[in-house]
Design an enzyme around this catalytic site. Structure first.
Site, mmCIF file in Angstrom:
data_model
loop_
_atom_site.group_PDB
_atom_site.id
_atom_site.type_symbol
_atom_site.label_atom_id
_atom_site.label_comp_id
_atom_site.label_asym_id
_atom_site.label_seq_id
_atom_site.Cartn_x
_atom_site.Cartn_y
_atom_site.Cartn_z
ATOM 1 C CB CYS A 6 10.338 -2.974 -11.259
ATOM 2 S SG CYS A 6 10.864 -3.787 -9.749
ATOM 3 N N GLY A 44 0.778 -1.240 0.000
ATOM 4 C CA GLY A 44 0.000 0.000 0.000
ATOM 5 C C GLY A 44 0.807 1.285 0.000
HETATM 6 N N1 SAH Z 1 3.687 -0.357 -4.795
HETATM 7 C C1 SAH Z 1 3.588 -1.611 -4.087
HETATM 8 C C2 SAH Z 1 4.490 -2.700 -4.618
HETATM 9 C C3 SAH Z 1 4.369 -3.039 -6.039
HETATM 10 S S1 SAH Z 1 5.389 -4.412 -6.462
HETATM 11 C C4 SAH Z 1 3.904 -1.387 -2.621
HETATM 12 O O1 SAH Z 1 3.983 -0.256 -2.167
HETATM 13 O O2 SAH Z 1 4.088 -2.350 -1.894
HETATM 14 C C5 SAH Z 1 4.371 -5.215 -7.622
HETATM 15 C C6 SAH Z 1 3.197 -5.933 -7.025
HETATM 16 O O3 SAH Z 1 2.404 -6.422 -8.094
HETATM 17 C C7 SAH Z 1 3.538 -7.139 -6.174
HETATM 18 O O4 SAH Z 1 2.968 -6.979 -4.907
HETATM 19 C C8 SAH Z 1 2.911 -8.323 -6.915
HETATM 20 O O5 SAH Z 1 2.331 -9.281 -6.027
HETATM 21 C C9 SAH Z 1 1.835 -7.654 -7.733
HETATM 22 N N2 SAH Z 1 1.509 -8.311 -8.985
HETATM 23 C C10 SAH Z 1 2.350 -8.756 -9.935
HETATM 24 N N3 SAH Z 1 1.689 -9.260 -10.980
HETATM 25 C C11 SAH Z 1 0.366 -9.137 -10.704
HETATM 26 C C12 SAH Z 1 -0.825 -9.464 -11.411
HETATM 27 N N4 SAH Z 1 -0.771 -10.036 -12.618
HETATM 28 N N5 SAH Z 1 -2.014 -9.205 -10.833
HETATM 29 C C13 SAH Z 1 -2.067 -8.609 -9.605
HETATM 30 N N6 SAH Z 1 -0.955 -8.265 -8.898
HETATM 31 C C14 SAH Z 1 0.240 -8.532 -9.438
#
Ligand code: SAH
Length: 363
Positions: free
Chosen positions: A79, A14
Site C-alpha cells: 500500500c 494471513g
Molecule cells: N494482508 C497481509 C499483509 C499484506 S502487506 C496480512 O494480513 O498480513 C503486503 C505483503 O506483500 C507483505 O507481506 C510483503 O512481504 C508482500 N509482498 C510485497 N511485494 C511482494 C512481491 N513482489 N511478491 C510477493 N510478496 C510481496
C-alpha cells in the site's frame, strides 16, 4: 456450494485467510504467496497445512498459476505507493510491479477466477493503478463493487481503525452478472449506482464522517478497549520509557481501558512515538488533566515522576491482533520479536471487516 479454491496473494501473516475462515464460506486456500520470511513464519505457524510459496509474485509463471486452478483471489498489494502521506508513486513505484504483473496475467489465465477481493489503503481509489485494475477486470467481464470503510462503521463494535489503513479501500469483483444483495448490517450512507451491467459503486460514509466519529468516544455500540486487553502480561516490558514520556507526553494519543476508540496502529508502533498508534493509561483512576496541569515549572525528574503515575504503556501485539479481529488462537512463533510482530500487524487488516466483504462477494 462446492468449496472455493482460493489463491491468497501478498499473504503476510494471513489476515485474508483468517477472514475467509470467519466468513464461513466453504473454501480452501490452495496457495499463499509472500516474499517476507518473517511474515511467512507467522503464516506457517497459524496455517501449517496451507501450501505457502515463499517467492515473489513476478516469479510465478502463467503456467504455474494455471496449474493452481483457483477460482478466487484474495489479495493485499503493497500500500505504500498509495498512502496519502507517502510519495504516491502509484504505478511508477517499483512496489507496484508485482501487481501490474498480476493484471497482465489475469486475462491470459486458462480459466478466470469467479471472485476477486482486493484490499488497500485510502488513496488507492484515486490511483492510475486502480483505473488499470477496473479496466482489466471490466474487459474480463467482471462486475465489481468498491468500498471505502472503517471498522467502526462496518462492525459498529470495533474501536479501532485498521492498522496502517485508517480507511480501507476494497474491491470485490465477481465474474457474475446478476444484481447483488447487500448485507443488511452494513449501512451505506451514500451509494452511486452506475448504469450498465458491470459496475456498482458504493461508498461508506465520507472521510469527514469517519474522522468525526473517531474523535468521539460516545458511541456506546462500540466495545470498550478493555474487552481486547490481555490479562496476564508483564507490564514492565510495555511501559513507555521515561525519556519518551518527557519528550512526547503532549503528542501521544492516550486512551483508557474504558475508551471506545483508538488511533490506528502502524508498523512503527513501539519504536516511534508520534502518530504510530494510541498508548494505554493503565492507572485508570489518575486524572490525566490534573497531571498535565501540574507539570509546569517542575524539574525534569519531577515531571517524570508525575507522568509515571499514569502508567502509560503500549498495547501488546496480541492486543492489537485482538483489535484487528484475529481469533484468540492466533499466535506468533516464539522467535518473532515484539518489534517484528508490530511491523507485521501494521501491514495486516481487520479480519472481521474483510470477512463481511467475503460474505457479500459470495452471496
Ligand atoms: N494482508 C497481509 C499483509 C499484506 S502487506 C496480512 O494480513 O498480513 C503486503 C505483503 O506483500 C507483505 O507481506 C510483503 O512481504 C508482500 N509482498 C510485497 N511485494 C511482494 C512481491 N513482489 N511478491 C510477493 N510478496 C510481496
Amino acid at each position: 456450494m462446492e468449496a472455493l479454491r482460493v489463491l491468497e496473494l501478498y499473504s503476510g501473516i494471513g489476515g485474508m485467510h483468517q477472514a475467509l475462515r470467519e466468513s464461513c464460506v466453504p473454501a480452501q486456500v490452495v496457495a499463499a504467496v509472500d516474499v517476507n520470511t518473517v511474515a511467512n513464519e507467522v503464516y506457517k505457524y497459524n496455517f501449517p497445512h496451507t501450501p505457502l510459496l515463499a517467492k515473489t509474485i513476478e516469479g510465478i509463471t502463467l503456467e504455474e498459476f494455471d496449474r493452481l486452478s483457483f477460482n478466487m483471489i484474495l489479495m493485499s498489494p503493497p500500500c505504500q505507493p498509495f498512502t496519502r502521506i507517502g510519495l504516491q508513486g502509484d504505478m511508477t513505484d517499483p512496489r507496484t510491479n508485482s501487481f501490474l504483473y498480476i493484471l497482465d496475467i489475469l486475462p491470459r489465465l486458462q480459466k478466470l477466477p469467479k471472485y476477486i477481493l482486493l484490499e488497500n489503503v485510502k488513496g488507492f481509489e484515486v490511483s492510475s493503478t486502480r483505473d488499470l485494475l477496473i479496466q482489466t477486470i471490466g474487459n474480463c467481464g467482471f462486475q465489481y463493487q468498491e468500498f471505502l470503510l472503517s471498522p467502526t462503521s462496518v462492525l459498529m463494535e470495533f474501536p479501532q481503525t485498521e492498522s496502517e489503513h485508517p480507511q480501507k479501500h476494497a474491491i470485490d469483483a465477481e465474474k457474475k452478472i446478476e444484481e447483488k444483495k447487500i448485507e443488511p448490517n452494513i449501512c451505506f450512507d451514500s451509494s452511486t449506482q452506475c448504469s450498465g451491467k458491470e459496475a456498482i459503486l458504493f461508498k461508506l460514509e465520507t472521510a469527514g464522517e469517519i474522522d468525526r466519529k473517531h474523535q468521539q468516544d460516545s458511541d456506546l455500540s462500540v466495545r470498550m478497549l478493555r474487552d481486547f486487553l490481555e490479562d496476564d502480561i508483564d507490564m514492565n516490558s510495555y511501559f513507555l520509557p521515561p525519556k519518551s514520556l518527557l519528550r512526547y507526553a503532549l503528542l501521544l494519543d492516550i486512551v483508557k481501558p474504558t475508551s471506545r476508540r483508538s488511533t490506528c496502529f502502524t508498523k512503527g508502533y513501539g519504536r516511534y512515538m508520534e502518530g504510530t498508534g494510541s498508548v494505554l493509561q493503565a492507572a485508570e483512576d489518575v486524572q490525566i488533566e490534573t497531571i498535565y496541569k501540574s507539570l509546569t515549572n517542575l524539574s525534569q525528574e519531577e515531571k517524570i515522576t508525575r507522568l509515571l503515575m499514569l502508567q502509560l504503556r503500549f498495547f501488546t501485539p496480541k492486543e492489537i491482533a485482538n483489535l484487528l479481529g484475529f481469533p484468540p488462537e492466533f499466535g506468533f512463533p516464539e522467535k518473532t520479536t515484539v518489534k517484528q510482530r508490530y511491523r507485521l500487524l501494521g501491514n495486516s487488516l481487520n479480519v472481521q471487516v474483510v470477512a463481511q466483504l467475503i460474505k457479500i462477494l459470495c452471496e
